[in-house]
Write an enzyme that holds these catalytic residues in place. Sequence first.
Site, PDB file in Angstrom:
ATOM      1  N   ARG A 141       0.869  -1.183   0.000  1.00  0.00           N
ATOM      2  CA  ARG A 141       0.000   0.000   0.000  1.00  0.00           C
ATOM      3  C   ARG A 141       0.900   1.225   0.000  1.00  0.00           C
ATOM      4  O   ARG A 141       2.115   1.106   0.062  1.00  0.00           O
ATOM      5  CB  ARG A 141      -0.935  -0.022   1.214  1.00  0.00           C
ATOM      6  CG  ARG A 141      -0.183  -0.010   2.510  1.00  0.00           C
ATOM      7  CD  ARG A 141      -1.062   0.051   3.738  1.00  0.00           C
ATOM      8  NE  ARG A 141      -0.218  -0.146   4.915  1.00  0.00           N
ATOM      9  CZ  ARG A 141      -0.621  -0.098   6.159  1.00  0.00           C
ATOM     10  NH1 ARG A 141      -1.871   0.138   6.436  1.00  0.00           N
ATOM     11  NH2 ARG A 141       0.226  -0.271   7.160  1.00  0.00           N
ATOM     12  N   CYS A 156       2.924   8.026  -6.394  1.00  0.00           N
ATOM     13  CA  CYS A 156       3.791   9.170  -6.592  1.00  0.00           C
ATOM     14  C   CYS A 156       2.939  10.427  -6.554  1.00  0.00           C
ATOM     15  O   CYS A 156       2.021  10.582  -7.364  1.00  0.00           O
ATOM     16  CB  CYS A 156       4.497   9.020  -7.941  1.00  0.00           C
ATOM     17  SG  CYS A 156       5.725  10.286  -8.130  1.00  0.00           S
ATOM     18  N   ASN A 193      -3.907   7.763   4.819  1.00  0.00           N
ATOM     19  CA  ASN A 193      -3.480   7.028   6.009  1.00  0.00           C
ATOM     20  C   ASN A 193      -1.971   7.177   6.164  1.00  0.00           C
ATOM     21  O   ASN A 193      -1.211   6.769   5.290  1.00  0.00           O
ATOM     22  CB  ASN A 193      -3.833   5.543   5.864  1.00  0.00           C
ATOM     23  CG  ASN A 193      -3.652   4.784   7.164  1.00  0.00           C
ATOM     24  OD1 ASN A 193      -4.522   4.817   8.034  1.00  0.00           O
ATOM     25  ND2 ASN A 193      -2.531   4.113   7.310  1.00  0.00           N
ATOM     26  N   GLU A 194      -1.565   7.816   7.242  1.00  0.00           N
ATOM     27  CA  GLU A 194      -0.138   7.981   7.560  1.00  0.00           C
ATOM     28  C   GLU A 194       0.664   8.471   6.361  1.00  0.00           C
ATOM     29  O   GLU A 194       1.575   7.794   5.857  1.00  0.00           O
ATOM     30  CB  GLU A 194       0.434   6.677   8.123  1.00  0.00           C
ATOM     31  CG  GLU A 194      -0.235   6.286   9.433  1.00  0.00           C
ATOM     32  CD  GLU A 194       0.413   5.097  10.133  1.00  0.00           C
ATOM     33  OE1 GLU A 194       1.111   4.337   9.459  1.00  0.00           O
ATOM     34  OE2 GLU A 194       0.213   4.943  11.351  1.00  0.00           O
ATOM     35  N   CYS A 245       9.386   9.658  -4.007  1.00  0.00           N
ATOM     36  CA  CYS A 245       9.401   9.180  -5.391  1.00  0.00           C
ATOM     37  C   CYS A 245      10.517   9.889  -6.171  1.00  0.00           C
ATOM     38  O   CYS A 245      10.653  11.110  -6.093  1.00  0.00           O
ATOM     39  CB  CYS A 245       8.043   9.446  -6.028  1.00  0.00           C
ATOM     40  SG  CYS A 245       7.981   8.861  -7.723  1.00  0.00           S
ATOM     41  N   GLU A 250      -5.402   5.674  16.136  1.00  0.00           N
ATOM     42  CA  GLU A 250      -5.078   4.252  16.295  1.00  0.00           C
ATOM     43  C   GLU A 250      -4.378   4.095  17.635  1.00  0.00           C
ATOM     44  O   GLU A 250      -3.195   4.413  17.787  1.00  0.00           O
ATOM     45  CB  GLU A 250      -4.161   3.764  15.154  1.00  0.00           C
ATOM     46  CG  GLU A 250      -4.841   3.793  13.805  1.00  0.00           C
ATOM     47  CD  GLU A 250      -3.972   3.268  12.665  1.00  0.00           C
ATOM     48  OE1 GLU A 250      -2.935   2.624  12.938  1.00  0.00           O
ATOM     49  OE2 GLU A 250      -4.335   3.516  11.503  1.00  0.00           O
TER      50      GLU A 250
HETATM   51  C1  GAL Z   1      -0.566   1.640  11.260  1.00  0.00           C
HETATM   52  C2  GAL Z   1      -1.464   1.778  10.045  1.00  0.00           C
HETATM   53  C3  GAL Z   1      -2.610   0.764  10.106  1.00  0.00           C
HETATM   54  C4  GAL Z   1      -2.065  -0.588  10.379  1.00  0.00           C
HETATM   55  C5  GAL Z   1      -1.251  -0.574  11.650  1.00  0.00           C
HETATM   56  C6  GAL Z   1      -0.680  -1.916  11.986  1.00  0.00           C
HETATM   57  O1  GAL Z   1       0.619   2.302  11.098  1.00  0.00           O
HETATM   58  O2  GAL Z   1      -2.015   3.063   9.952  1.00  0.00           O
HETATM   59  O3  GAL Z   1      -3.290   0.779   8.870  1.00  0.00           O
HETATM   60  O4  GAL Z   1      -1.319  -1.012   9.309  1.00  0.00           O
HETATM   61  O5  GAL Z   1      -0.193   0.338  11.513  1.00  0.00           O
HETATM   62  O6  GAL Z   1       0.294  -2.333  11.099  1.00  0.00           O
END
Ligand code: GAL
Length: 703
Positions: free
Chosen positions: A138, A142, A176-177, A183, A333
Amino acid sequence: MCGIVSVYMLAVPAVRTQERASAKPLDLIEWNGGKFLYGVDYYPEAWEEGQWEKDATLMQEAGINFVRLAEFAWVKMEPQQGRFNFDWLDRALQVLNAHGIKAILGTPTASPPAWLYEKYPDIAAMDPNGIRYRYGSRRNYCLHNPDFVAATRRIVTAIAEHYRDHPGVIGWQIDNELGDPKCFDPLSRVAFQKWCQRKYQTLDALNKAWGTVFWGHTYQAWSEIPLPWNTLENAHNPSLALDFDRFQSDSTHAYLDTQAAILRTMAPHQAVTHNEMGLYAGVDYYNLNRSVDFVAWDNYPMFEKDYAQYNGPGLAHDLMRGSKNNQNYMVMEQQGGLPGWSTFSGRQASPGLYRVWAYQSVAHGADGVCYFRWRTSRYGTEQYWQGVLDQDSFPNSRYKAVAQTGKELGQLTELLHGSKVVSPVALLVSPDSRWAFEIQPLVEGFHYDRQLHDFYDAFRRAGVSVDVAFPESDFSAYRMLVAPALFVTDQTLVDKLSAYVKNGGTLILSFRSGVKDEHNVVTNRTLPGAFAELAGVAIHDFDPQINEEQEVVGPGESHFPTCVWSDILEPTTAKIVATYGKGYYAGKAAVTENGVGKGWVYYVGSESTSPFFYDRLIARAAQKSSLPLNATLPQGVELAVRQKAGVKILFVLNYTDRAQTVALDQVYHNALTGRQEPLEVKIPAFDVKVLTTPSPGGPPAVR
Ligand code: GAL
């Protein structure tokens, strides 16, 4: 059902509502209808629909009131280019909403569909060797590829159009992050050349700033400028490399902005955030967060330093809070189980520790905690990354800890609402210096982030709250400002620090400060360069010493081992606080103290492996700054405070497997039981106490 279906479509407001990001800080609890944001990251698309109702029921019973959804579900939402399907997500939302659970939707751009790569292979990022990464993981895209940006606009517009008036959707997490990979493809090179042109205007200015006279790397056309890709001996001009890091950070910011602008135009009443990565250095979060309504980040304490010994992610929490001027934030998270991809990466933590970590987030200013993830995946790379539940959905001990925390946070919401962390001390983090040290790591064994921790941990051991400041932050409210290894500076920052000290602030600098200008070029002034006058020292000799061969004597008579670097200080106006103990510079100054205007400047010439060195040092500086330090806390116990009008909320967090006692400054009430606690508060193993001052003239703030 396919095709653009806008069930919730209302008229798009005529005016673009961009102002929320810069206007009044968003009150997260108010935004969530008066509830503390308590959530889980949920992937309904990966489970049978028959499971959803059971999940929502279990969530509701644990006090969960929101979920983050869909941040990797691009192909489910756009199975073919321009054909959209939100039916499954509508149905999932319906089930969740019926249980009082709202949603923050992820824009799914972190995981583009396979069909997009088939159609536009060049959207994949190119590595520094000129090879494109293959499809399969994932975040492989670029940022400078127009096809990828067009695809981003299309999916974000479609999803925003569909959900902008959905009563069960309260906001958006972009991507996400964001960050890596960088690139190195031809389009990125052109984008970098244009960025340089905008910055320097003329090639002359660029050549001068970068010192391209070295090795004859002078550029005569913008198109000649390379990227810091793989070269022979991996050698690059550090000035070019620093600008490339800034460019990469700006590109990330621009990409986030592209999405934020669409969301704000179409859904101005919903809030926008992004899940960030704490101490990750790839992005200048202070700049990025100008574009979000509130900060969110991903907190995995087990990956942090000494997580079982001390406050693990405390510094990351504070950096995240500081990256939007200390506005309360959320954890998108929060570790909900053992991490692991192809292997489990540690020992299981006590269920109680997961609860203590959630409280730690709150204690550092989070008004929302969302566990990653609701349930461990049956599929794919993260089969060993535990969620709150395991694949069998049994309400296990982690679920019970989460449910207990949910119930308690519900009880505490009123007390917490409107309270903030207020710190007398700030730690200055310089993104430019961090990048510059990554480009040229100085000496084996030197770590910029460890320098941050050296000082940060000492204040935290003394029970003092610390904010993280960035060069753009306002320093004026702090009694003390610690700026470790301020390697890259510009005149604006030097002037700001100088004014801060003259007005009564105490500044602590450490070795390698004032060495480079903003172009990552070494100063031709005597070190510490622009800080020489402020620190009242001159440095004509230094020793990168490694392997703990040196020691520092003082403050006081104690000897402290060092691990890296010795600036041999020659005081001009400063007073000596500590000297070196060994070798040819034994007896020479290692730490100095200089009175400037109404304030003080400390210069610390070496790094010690002994925490006591830092305890002593900050004690001395705190005394000069009239800042009272609390008694040292037992190891493995953290004290963190939030406050609001006349009310202090103390979190006493015990990360250890044994009961601990902490002596407090006054009698507090337990915010959950309403009972008075003794002055010597006992905290059971892996447990936390939330204490508060009684409301003035009345009963305890919470019973
Ligand atoms: C985070 C990410 C999540 C998941 C988690 C555990 O960095 O945002 O999608 O991958 O790590 O690997």
